[in-house]
Design a protein around this motif. Structure first.
Motif, short mmCIF file in Angstrom:
data_model
loop_
_atom_site.label_atom_id
_atom_site.label_comp_id
_atom_site.label_asym_id
_atom_site.label_seq_id
_atom_site.Cartn_x
_atom_site.Cartn_y
_atom_site.Cartn_z
N ASP B 294 0.81 -1.21 0.00
CA ASP B 294 0.00 0.00 0.00
C ASP B 294 0.85 1.27 0.00
O ASP B 294 0.36 2.36 -0.28
CB ASP B 294 -0.94 0.00 1.22
N GLN B 295 2.13 1.13 0.31
CA GLN B 295 3.01 2.29 0.21
C GLN B 295 3.22 2.69 -1.25
O GLN B 295 3.65 3.79 -1.54
CB GLN B 295 4.38 1.97 0.84
N ALA B 296 2.93 1.75 -2.14
CA ALA B 296 3.05 2.03 -3.57
C ALA B 296 1.67 2.06 -4.20
O ALA B 296 1.46 1.58 -5.29
CB ALA B 296 3.92 0.97 -4.24
N ALA B 297 0.70 2.61 -3.46
CA ALA B 297 -0.68 2.58 -3.95
C ALA B 297 -1.26 3.97 -4.08
O ALA B 297 -0.89 4.90 -3.37
CB ALA B 297 -1.54 1.76 -2.99
N ILE B 298 -2.17 4.09 -5.05
CA ILE B 298 -2.98 5.30 -5.16
C ILE B 298 -4.43 4.85 -5.16
O ILE B 298 -4.73 3.66 -5.31
CB ILE B 298 -2.67 6.10 -6.44
N VAL B 299 -5.35 5.80 -4.96
CA VAL B 299 -6.76 5.43 -4.84
C VAL B 299 -7.54 6.03 -6.00
O VAL B 299 -7.38 7.21 -6.32
CB VAL B 299 -7.34 5.96 -3.51
N TYR B 300 -8.34 5.20 -6.63
CA TYR B 300 -9.26 5.69 -7.65
C TYR B 300 -10.53 6.09 -6.92
O TYR B 300 -11.20 5.24 -6.38
CB TYR B 300 -9.55 4.60 -8.68
N GLY B 301 -10.84 7.36 -6.88
CA GLY B 301 -11.97 7.84 -6.07
C GLY B 301 -11.40 8.63 -4.92
O GLY B 301 -10.19 8.78 -4.79
N GLY B 302 -12.26 9.15 -4.12
CA GLY B 302 -11.80 10.06 -3.07
C GLY B 302 -11.70 9.42 -1.70
O GLY B 302 -11.70 8.20 -1.58
N GLY B 324 -8.05 19.49 -3.81
CA GLY B 324 -8.09 20.49 -4.87
C GLY B 324 -9.35 20.42 -5.70
O GLY B 324 -10.18 19.52 -5.54
N PHE B 325 -9.49 21.37 -6.59
CA PHE B 325 -10.64 21.41 -7.47
C PHE B 325 -10.55 20.26 -8.47
O PHE B 325 -9.47 19.90 -8.92
CB PHE B 325 -10.68 22.75 -8.21
N ASP B 326 -11.72 19.73 -8.76
CA ASP B 326 -11.72 18.62 -9.72
C ASP B 326 -12.12 19.10 -11.11
O ASP B 326 -12.31 18.30 -12.01
CB ASP B 326 -12.64 17.51 -9.24
N GLY B 327 -12.27 20.40 -11.27
CA GLY B 327 -12.60 20.92 -12.59
C GLY B 327 -14.09 21.12 -12.81
O GLY B 327 -14.51 21.75 -13.77
N PHE B 328 -14.90 20.57 -11.90
CA PHE B 328 -16.35 20.67 -12.09
C PHE B 328 -16.92 21.93 -11.45
O PHE B 328 -16.40 22.44 -10.45
CB PHE B 328 -17.05 19.46 -11.47
N GLY B 552 -23.38 26.97 -8.25
CA GLY B 552 -23.32 26.23 -6.98
C GLY B 552 -21.92 26.26 -6.40
O GLY B 552 -21.53 27.22 -5.75
N LEU B 553 -21.15 25.23 -6.66
CA LEU B 553 -19.81 25.13 -6.09
C LEU B 553 -18.78 24.85 -7.17
O LEU B 553 -19.08 24.21 -8.18
CB LEU B 553 -19.75 23.97 -5.08
N TYR B 554 -17.56 25.33 -6.93
CA TYR B 554 -16.41 24.75 -7.62
C TYR B 554 -16.09 23.53 -6.78
O TYR B 554 -15.58 23.66 -5.67
CB TYR B 554 -15.22 25.70 -7.62
N THR B 555 -16.40 22.36 -7.26
CA THR B 555 -16.27 21.20 -6.38
C THR B 555 -14.82 20.78 -6.24
O THR B 555 -14.00 20.98 -7.14
CB THR B 555 -17.12 20.01 -6.87
N LYS B 556 -14.55 20.21 -5.08
CA LYS B 556 -13.18 19.80 -4.77
C LYS B 556 -13.12 18.30 -4.53
O LYS B 556 -14.14 17.66 -4.28
CB LYS B 556 -12.70 20.52 -3.50
N THR B 557 -11.93 17.77 -4.62
CA THR B 557 -11.77 16.35 -4.34
C THR B 557 -10.53 16.17 -3.48
O THR B 557 -9.57 16.94 -3.60
CB THR B 557 -11.68 15.53 -5.64
N GLN B 558 -10.57 15.19 -2.58
CA GLN B 558 -9.43 14.93 -1.71
C GLN B 558 -8.94 13.51 -1.96
O GLN B 558 -9.72 12.61 -2.23
CB GLN B 558 -9.84 15.08 -0.23
N ASN B 559 -7.64 13.36 -1.89
CA ASN B 559 -7.09 12.04 -2.17
C ASN B 559 -5.82 11.82 -1.36
O ASN B 559 -5.26 12.75 -0.79
CB ASN B 559 -6.80 11.89 -3.66
N ILE B 560 -5.40 10.56 -1.33
CA ILE B 560 -4.20 10.22 -0.56
C ILE B 560 -3.43 9.13 -1.31
O ILE B 560 -4.05 8.27 -1.96
CB ILE B 560 -4.58 9.77 0.87
#
Lengths: 330, 586, 337
Positions: B294-302, B324-328, B552-560
């Motif tokens: 998991d140290q070499a992992a990324i997540v698809y989704g938030g 950050g902003f997801d562009g939406f 409405g919103l500039y929507t944001k997404t968080q990831n790790i």
């Protein structure tokens, strides 16, 4: 006996047809338009209508069912001419979500579910019958109390809770096992085993609880039977007595219940497969539900139903072999 | 329109992002986090396996002609599917710069930008070593038309640019005549090196269009139709070794990919394993624990909302997290036929308790109050619009100002019908049905009640949401949008121009529509990018003033990401990592 | 008199239940002579079956305390270890149960079950020997077509036939003692006689002693040599069968006999019953357990209420009653005055 077996099997075949028909009709009659699911968000009514004709959903339901049945025996071709996909018999449909023949999906996911089911079954029968027997033979002592507690705790733990807890404690915090992942048995038996250990344990704990009680009560009941006392009076050794007299009798009802439970498990252990990320039939069906993937939904339901029907027949026949009294009556 | 993957799209439709409608924002941005060390290339050692953890049971699509979701476009474009043009491998706004990929340059326009010509590089090949030629690109694009095979999942708007026969049904069922007509629209040179697109109209940024994977090459003899999406033939530095839905997809290096023919891609990894069907709670726990693979992992989704506090409240995650902003941009579409009164639309905006809506949806992590319809990511085209007077920047309602607008509407004879509908009949509020929306609709009803507007709740089954509002639009409808590329030409026209693709709300019923459309048409063909940007900014202000939709919103997404992951920067264009660029430390 | 085959001395059997300790047998002593038939009679719950089970030590699976002595061949059966006990069970003493429908293992053929009984004690026997023995045993207990029937399962036989098989199992090893616990209770009247006759015949042939437990005085009268009457876990009278019927020497026996409609002795006349119900074995009455139901009870503060009577000679019998001997010899003779 042979007539009994034949009659039982014939009945099973008739039942299968009835079950398949109702399964098919039930799902096809759902308000979702199956054709709408074959194209994406940009779908226009014209495209849907075109797909409806192409997939035959515009036909009366008995015609659709007839084609479905024919596909099972003769194979079927799906999709538009020029880019069609052929699914050989037994064709249970084509999933436009998976882009695969449903039969392939099932033959791929079934071994996973089978692995889950077999291991869980062995474990739960081992724990359930073992602990139940111990409790009965040591009635009233600490072994009995332990078994009773185990049974109550196991039965009241929700599967998903236990599964998540097991992952957290054993895999993530403890680092004792790798994250459960399915590996084919033929690929690497050791990985197959270690990857399935937690799912097995999760399923086994729940079912074992039931079987502890079943076994304990069954044995205690049989122990009071006169023929057991006669065995004792004959001078039969205690171990022989427990095996040949007590267990032999106590196991007959348990084996039949276990047969049905096993078949139900073969239909897919939805929660366990989902939490442990095992690509089995349970997950296949749950995804089919969320995606409204009708062909897959019909097929998985049908396969599960077939398994139950077959298991019922097998159990009935087995019962005949196990208990001479039943054998004669039928 | 750039869509999101199913689960994300559901999120948008369900209102998490669309929930809060408003514009004012006093505090400025809440600060984006770009990933610290994980976004840099510090200590990358070539080789290793990247793991992608995903809740979904499989990839939405791998068929290039079917891929049309942001993250997948970037992910698969950087790994297996090359296109004529692509985007620069870089963090920040630099990453939205168009660069040549299969083509030698970013294309040559002629005939008033109605003809676009691209020349293929030497040595570009598919994974079996066979050369990529013009015919492969032409064949690939043509598959987009085959709605019965590729399911209309691709970017249909792009099809309307190309001067193909009206009734072209795609290559599978086309008659010889139809196919010949198509081959005239997209011409190949004798040597197969040059591809020429003949367009129906002037498209100044068509070279951005061909960066869409739908314009990627497909070898005809290896096309498996509906099943191509299970194992597409790679042209990039990776290829698909195995794919089992519900389990995993494994990508390994494509030995026939040639660095000399590909100046933009710099692969570091040996292998990418995309794990499907994981439990979302488990994913977060694994990422927080950061053990082993998991140290070499990324997540698809938030990140799950309940874990945001853990991850963003502790500095030890500083080098692994992004926010950050997801562009939406989320917004409420207003039906211009039934609510044909700017005062009422403005009153709704002013009276709406956007603060309560955003809090219900998850608070500041869900996004920032939008100041228009153009996302801050579209650097050149973005500018904060002037918002209606009295609109509270903290998102709380201003009932007084709203009531004043309502009074104006009451006095305005042109607003009579709309006023009656709003206060007596009631306005239908269309939204995708979800648990969250049961809370949100209560806030809506409550807010509007204060200025005498009646709201009729109209929950719609999520998977049919957009199809439904397309066919039968309500009075107020939730929606969300992201640009297809770094130009508001992919925002303003599709959202507000008739037949633009996503204008479901009868904007053309507004008396000022023609004036608006003239300005848009002018902006579309403007070739001076800076000037064009100013025009979009003006149009954005125009839209905010007329309140055709309520922002409405500039929507944001968080990831790790895992601690060994490097180069995991948010690829500006796609709202996710540039997976092809990712490398691992020792 | 010869030496007893088995001597029971001061046998106590108590069960631990949730409600308390059940004293099922409370100090019983008696002998069984070789070759004789000892009848044990009493109402249900009087401890007769428990006594039989205690001798076989068939307290499998229940929480039970057994104390006293059961001497057979000079050994106390309560003290021998499990291995030795097994060599005695089925070999030296065997048992026939009340309900032949449940006494046989339903999962094995009757031949198998008879063979098993023999094989346990003759492990070296060859197959053909065993087969011979089984067939013989089946012939002896009167099962027609034994070669065919030995492969049948218990449920394929009638109740009487099954009891014959149980008897075959019991007798296949030629035991010195056969304990028959209500062997005919569950059977038709016509079959009852056949079974009793069979037991009698075989007893003569093998010379075994029989302990016949029953609540049926008619059965006792026909088959027993001596009789022990039990009440609430106690032996209240022990007598030769003729003496018992002629001159019962315990008020309970008198009542018991009175409750049997006797055709051959009109002097006892009308049917008499014993008033009251059997006592709870958890809370036995003090003194003589029978005193609350006894017509002859001596009244408050008498021995009847304070001290448990022991068996002692009364005429030719032995009786456990505090009444004077003279009175005891009269109550029976007069048919309960």
């Amino acid at each position: 006996m042979i007539y009994f077996v034949i009659r039982r099997l014939l009945f099973a075949v008739v039942l299968l047809f009835v079950v398949s028909f109702f399964t098919y009709v039930l799902f096809t009659a759902l308000p979702t338009n199956p054709a709408a699911l074959t194209c994406g968000k940009n779908c226009t009514p014209e495209v849907i209508a075109r797909n409806e004709v192409r997939l035959g959903y515009d036909q009366p339901i008995h015609v659709q069912y007839g084609r479905f049945l024919k596909g099972i025996f003769a194979g079927r071709t799906y999709g538009p001419e020029g880019a069609s996909v052929h699914c050989p018999a037994p064709a249970l449909g084509y999933s436009f979500e998976y882009h695969e023949c449903v039969t392939d999906l099932i033959t791929r996911t079934f071994p996973v579910t089978l692995s889950v089911a077999i291991g869980a079954f062995v474990l739960w029968m081992g724990i359930g019958v073992g602990l139940g027997t111990l409790a009965a033979l040591r009635r009233g002592r600490w072994q009995d109390r332990f078994a009773t507690t185990f049974s109550v705790v196991g039965i009241s733990l929700p599967t998903f809770f236990f599964a998540l807890l097991a992952i957290l404690v054993i895999v993530i915090w403890g680092g004792l096992l790798d994250f459960p992942q399915y590996t084919g048995f033929t690929e690497n038996p050791i990985k197959w085993f270690s990857g399935l250990l937690l799912p097995w344990a999760t399923l086994a704990i729940l079912s074992a609880s039931t079987y502890v009680r079943l076994t304990r009560n069954g044995i205690l009941e049989v122990m009071n039977e006169e023929f057991v006392r006669l065995g004792l009076a004959k001078g039969v050794k205690r171990r022989t007595l427990i095996i040949k007299y007590v267990m032999r009798a106590a196991m007959v009802p348990i084996v039949t219940i276990a047969g049905l439970d096993f078949a139900a498990l073969l239909g897919g252990a939805v929660i366990t497969e989902s939490v442990f990320n095992l690509p089995g039939m349970g997950k296949l069906s749950i995804r089919a539900v969320t995606d409204s993937d009708l062909p897959v939904l019909v097929a998985t339901t049908l396969v599960a139903a077939v398994l139950i029907v077959v298991a019922n027949a097998v159990v009935d026949i087995l019962y005949g072999f196990l208990d001479p009294r039943v054998r004669e009556k039928v | 329109m750039r869509k999101r993957r199913a689960f994300a799209a559901l999120l948008v439709a369900s209102g998490l992002a669309i929930a809060a409608c408003g514009g004012g924002d006093g505090g400025g941005t809440t600060g984006e986090e770009s990933g610290g060390k994980s976004a840099s290339s510090d200590g990358i050692v070539d080789g290793g396996t990247l793991h992608i953890l995903d809740v979904s049971e499989g990839a939405t699509n791998l068929d290039p002609q079917r891929i049309y979701t942001g993250a997948d476009l970037g992910f698969l474009g950087s790994t297996i599917q090359r296109t004529l043009t692509s985007y620069k491998y870089a963090a920040g706004v630099e990453g939205s710069e168009l660069v040549a990929d299969l083509a030698t340059d970013t294309g040559t326009a002629s005939n008033d930008a109605k003809t676009w010509e691209f020349t293929l590089r030497d040595g570009v090949t598919f994974e079996d070593g066979s050369p990529i030629e013009c015919k492969d690109i032409r064949y690939g694009v043509s598959r987009t038309w085959a709605s019965d095979v590729t399911g209309d999942e691709g970017p249909l708007f792009a099809l309307s640019f190309i001067d193909a026969p009206e009734d072209y049904p795609g290559p599978f069922t086309a008659t010889e005549e139809q196919q010949a007509g198509f081959n005239e629209a997209i011409e190949c040179s004798e040597d197969g090196k040059t591809i020429t697109f003949n367009l129906r109209e002037s498209v100044g940024d068509f070279n951005f269009t061909v960066a869409l994977l739908a314009f990627g090459p497909v070898p005809e003899d290896q096309d498996t139709g509906d099943q191509y999406t299970l194992k597409p033939v790679s042209s990039g530095p990776f290829k698909i070794e195995s794919y089992e839905q519900g389990k995993e997809l494994v990508m390994v290096r494509n030995e026939n990919w040639n660095k000399d023919s590909d100046p933009i891609r710099e692969p570091h990894l040996d292998k990418i394993v995309w794990h499907f069907g994981l439990d979302e709670t488990v994913i977060d726990e694994r990422m927080i624990a950061d053990e082993g693979d998991d140290q070499a992992a990324i997540v698809y989704g938030g990140i799950q909302p309940q874990n945001l506090q853990t991850i963003f409240g502790d500095d030890k995650f500083k080098d692994r997290r992004t926010d950050g902003f997801d562009g939406f941009v989320s917004y409420t579409m207003v039906n211009m036929k039934t609510v044909n009164c700017a005062e009422i639309r403005r009153a709704i905006w002013l009276a709406l308790d956007r603060d309560a809506l955003r809090t219900a949806g998850g608070g500041p992590f869900t996004g920032e109050y939008a100041k228009g319809f153009i996302n801050p990511r579209l650097g050149a085209d973005y500018e904060e619009a002037d918002l209606p007077e009295g609109l509270n920047e903290d998102g709380t309602p201003n009932v007084e100002a709203a009531q004043a607008e309502m009074d104006k509407a009451k006095a305005n004879p042109d607003c009579a019908d709309a006023y009656k509908r709003a206060t007596e009949t009631g306005l239908t509020r269309d939204h995708a049905d979800s648990e969250l929306w049961q809370k949100l609709i209560a806030i809506w009803i409550d807010s509007m009640d204060k200025i005498g507007i009646k709201i009729i709740d109209n929950p719609i089954e999520p998977s049919k949401y957009y199809a439904t509002i397309n066919e039968t639009p309500g009075d107020l409808m939730s929606a969300g949008w992201a640009a297809d590329w770094n130009n508001a030409s992919t925002v303003i026209p599709p959202l507000f121009i008739k037949d633009g693709g996503f204008a479901y709300n009868y904007t053309w019923e507004d008396p000022e529509y023609d004036a608006f459309k003239a300005l848009v048409d002018e902006a579309k063909v403007e070739t001076d990018r800076e000037k064009q940007g100013d025009m979009w900014k003006e149009l954005n202000q125009w839209l905010v003033d007329r309140v055709w939709n309520i922002p409405g919103l500039y929507t944001k997404t968080q990831n790790i990401v895992g601690s060994r992951v490097r180069n995991a920067y948010q690829w500006y264009q796609f709202g996710w990592y540039n997976v092809g660029a990712i490398g691992l430390t020792e | 008199m010869s030496t007893p085959l088995i001597s029971i001395r001061d046998l106590h059997v108590s069960f631990h239940t949730q409600d308390g300790v059940v004293k099922a047998v409370d100090g019983v002593s008696f002998d069984v002579m070789p070759g004789e038939t000892l009848g044990i009679v009493g109402e249900s719950g009087s401890g007769k079956s428990v006594t039989a089970n205690a001798i076989m030590r068939l307290n499998f699976g229940t929480q039970v305390d057994v104390s006293g002595e059961i001497i057979m061949n000079g050994k106390n059966l309560l003290e021998v270890d499990d291995d030795e006990l097994r060599t005695l069970r089925g070999r030296q003493m065997a048992m026939v149960f009340q309900d032949p429908l449940t006494a046989l293992n339903p999962f094995y053929t009757v031949g198998n079950q008879i063979a098993e009984a023999y094989l346990i004690h003759h492990p070296k026997a060859t197959k053909s020997e065993v087969r011979e023995i089984v067939l013989n045993a089946m012939v002896k207990v009167g099962i027609p077509e034994p070669t065919k029937r030995m492969d049948s399962y218990p449920h394929e036989f009638s109740g009487g036939m099954r009891q014959r098989i149980v008897i075959a199992i019991a007798l296949v090893n030629n035991p010195q003692l056969l304990i028959a616990d209500e062997p005919t209770t569950a059977l038709d009247v016509t079959v009852q006689a056949q079974i009793l006759e069979l037991i009698g015949t075989l007893q003569e042939e093998y010379g075994s002693a029989v302990m016949l437990i029953t609540h049926d005085l008619g059965v006792i009268a026909e088959t027993a040599d001596r009789v022990m009457v039990m009440y609430a876990g106690h032996a209240v009278e022990l007598a030769n069968v003729d003496e018992l019927f002629e001159t019962p020497t315990h008020p309970y026996t008198v009542g018991l006999l009175g409750s049997v409609h006797s055709l051959d002795d009109s002097s006892r006349g009308a049917l008499q019953t014993i008033s009251g119900t059997p006592p709870s074995l958890i809370n036995l009455p003090t003194g003589c357990a029978f005193h609350p139901r006894c017509r002859f009870e001596l009244g408050e503060n008498s021995l009847c209420r304070t001290e448990a009577p022991q068996l002692h000679a009364v005429g030719k019998s032995r009786s456990a009653c505090h009444l004077p001997e003279s009175q005891l010899l009269q109550i029976g003779a007069k048919g309960g005055v």
